[in-house]
Design a protein around this motif. Structure first.
Motif, short mmCIF file in Angstrom:
data_model
loop_
_atom_site.label_atom_id
_atom_site.label_comp_id
_atom_site.label_asym_id
_atom_site.label_seq_id
_atom_site.Cartn_x
_atom_site.Cartn_y
_atom_site.Cartn_z
N GLY A 26 0.87 -1.38 0.13
CA GLY A 26 -0.04 -0.04 -0.02
C GLY A 26 0.85 1.41 -0.04
O GLY A 26 2.24 1.32 -0.08
N GLN A 27 0.30 2.30 0.13
CA GLN A 27 0.93 3.80 0.00
C GLN A 27 2.07 3.73 1.04
O GLN A 27 3.11 4.30 0.87
CB GLN A 27 -0.01 5.05 0.14
CG GLN A 27 0.67 6.05 0.05
CD GLN A 27 -0.56 7.30 -0.04
OE1 GLN A 27 -1.60 6.96 0.49
NE2 GLN A 27 0.21 8.45 -0.18
N PRO A 28 1.85 3.44 2.47
CA PRO A 28 2.81 3.42 3.38
C PRO A 28 4.23 2.55 2.96
O PRO A 28 5.14 3.09 3.35
CB PRO A 28 2.05 2.97 4.89
CG PRO A 28 0.54 3.06 4.58
CD PRO A 28 0.47 2.82 3.02
N ASP A 32 10.56 4.53 -0.61
CA ASP A 32 10.99 5.68 -1.32
C ASP A 32 12.08 6.30 -0.39
O ASP A 32 13.17 6.82 -0.70
CB ASP A 32 10.06 6.77 -1.54
CG ASP A 32 9.28 6.49 -2.97
OD1 ASP A 32 9.64 5.43 -3.67
OD2 ASP A 32 8.11 6.73 -3.01
N ILE A 33 11.90 6.11 1.08
CA ILE A 33 12.56 6.94 2.00
C ILE A 33 13.84 6.11 1.94
O ILE A 33 14.82 6.78 2.13
CB ILE A 33 11.97 7.01 3.41
CG1 ILE A 33 10.72 8.16 3.38
CG2 ILE A 33 13.06 7.21 4.66
CD1 ILE A 33 10.06 8.18 4.42
N CYS A 55 3.06 1.02 8.06
CA CYS A 55 3.30 0.26 6.92
C CYS A 55 3.21 -1.29 7.59
O CYS A 55 2.60 -2.32 7.03
CB CYS A 55 5.00 0.37 6.51
SG CYS A 55 5.36 -1.02 5.37
N LEU A 56 3.68 -1.73 8.76
CA LEU A 56 3.94 -2.83 9.37
C LEU A 56 2.33 -3.12 9.94
O LEU A 56 2.01 -4.50 9.68
CB LEU A 56 4.73 -3.04 10.47
CG LEU A 56 6.34 -2.83 10.38
CD1 LEU A 56 7.31 -2.54 11.26
CD2 LEU A 56 6.77 -4.06 9.50
#
Length: 190
Positions: free
Chosen positions: A10-12, A18-19, A83-84
């Motif tokens: 997903g987005q997160p 990206d980071i 995210c997790l």
């Protein structure tokens, strides 16, 4: 034993990647891959020679052993937890712990590089208390993870959850970048 979890990507998760792969992401050199540095830097396991392999890390949530409680170390910690949690929510029927009754005890992004000499890290357990490990392979690189006598082949975006003794093989080329998280389950304990 380990379980492969579904990664909803997903987005997160996309933001985390990206980071991590941004040139400005801060890495710190860790000369020891185990919590306690021992006088001996090599160990002969049942089938192979192991070393206390150095690596780079970005600690998001410091392990509680240093001060009796986990402490946020990175401005990115909340995003990584989101995210997790998204991964846990997507796997709530297959994870070996209750999806709502858990607490994160350590989060770190680790990067290892090819090296000459001994290729296997020291077998270890992340904490001295019962816990689960969640490991995400963030890039496409070799460098297997060994959990007991099982071998996990890395694949980009693969997520595994496991308990117990583990170690890894250094990558043969490129760098191996993982997100490692530990958590405890407290269902019924409060």
């Amino acid at each position: 034993m380990y379980r492969v979890l579904k990664n909803p990507i997903g987005q997160p998760y996309e933001m985390v990647k990206d980071i991590v792969f941004n040139q400005k992401f801060e890495w710190v050199w860790q000369r020891s891959s185990t919590q306690k540095e021992s006088a001996e830097s090599t160990y002969r396991g049942e089938h192979r020679l192991h070393t206390d392999a150095p690596f780079y890390s970005h600690i998001l949530l410091q392990r509680p052993e240093y001060q009796l409680y986990p402490e946020v170390q990175s401005k990115h910690c909340n995003l990584f937890v989101d995210c997790l949690e998204e991964i846990i929510d997507a796997n709530k029927n297959v994870i070996p712990f209750h999806h709502q009754d858990h607490m994160w005890t350590r989060l770190s992004v680790n990067a290892t590089h090819p090296n000459t000499g001994i290729q296997y890290s020291m077998p270890h357990i992340d904490h001295r208390f019962p816990h689960y490990n969640m490991l995400i392979y963030l890039n496409d690189c070799d460098g297997e993870t060994f959990i007991g006598d099982q071998c996990v082949e890395p694949e980009e975006d693969k997520v595994i959850v496991f308990e117990g003794n583990h170690h890894m093989r250094l990558p043969s080329s490129g760098r191996r970048v993982i997100l490692i998280a530990t958590l405890i389950n407290y269902a019924g304990n409060i």
